[in-house]
Design a protein around this motif. Structure first.
Motif: not given
Length: 120
Positions: A37-44, A64-72, A74-82
């Motif tokens: 996470l940066s102030s302007t984007q999410v990167t993988l 200065d705020q908490w952000h929930h980051l989740r990575v799933e 499944t095989g070769s598939r990568i999903k990221v939620w914020v």
């Protein structure tokens, strides 16, 4: 993999590393994925003797705020939620590193907070 991340400055980024196979050989020797996470984007990106960005999603990430980051994975598939959004910010296929590995937290050119790591 889930965690809460707080960014405490700019211009860098902070986030999770996962499927880490070589964790102790420095940034250019690391083998694993990184979601940041940066102030302007999410990167993988993928570390495999160098860093290569795989995907990015432009979105403001408040400092200065908490952000929930989740990575799933499944095989070769990568999903990221914020912040528990319904749709993933990133949804890609990349089978370069398919082995299970270690999980950790990484910062680059910024201070950051990290809490509530969950690995399922």
């Amino acid at each position: 993999v889930e965690a809460e991340v707080m960014l405490k400055g700019e211009p860098g980024n902070a986030g999770l590393i996962f499927r880490v196979l070589r964790p102790f050989e420095g940034v250019n020797g690391l083998v694993g994925y990184y979601v940041g996470l940066s102030s302007t984007q999410v990167t993988l990106g993928r570390h495999q003797d160098d860093y290569a960005q795989i995907a990015a999603s432009d979105r403001p990430i408040a400092l200065d705020q908490w952000h929930h980051l989740r990575v799933e994975l499944t095989g070769s598939r990568i999903k990221v939620w914020v912040d528990r959004e319904e749709s993933p910010a990133i949804d890609v296929e990349d089978g370069s590193i398919s082995e299970a590995g270690q999980v950790g937290f990484r910062t680059y050119q910024m201070r950051a907070g990290f809490r509530n790591l969950k690995v399922t």
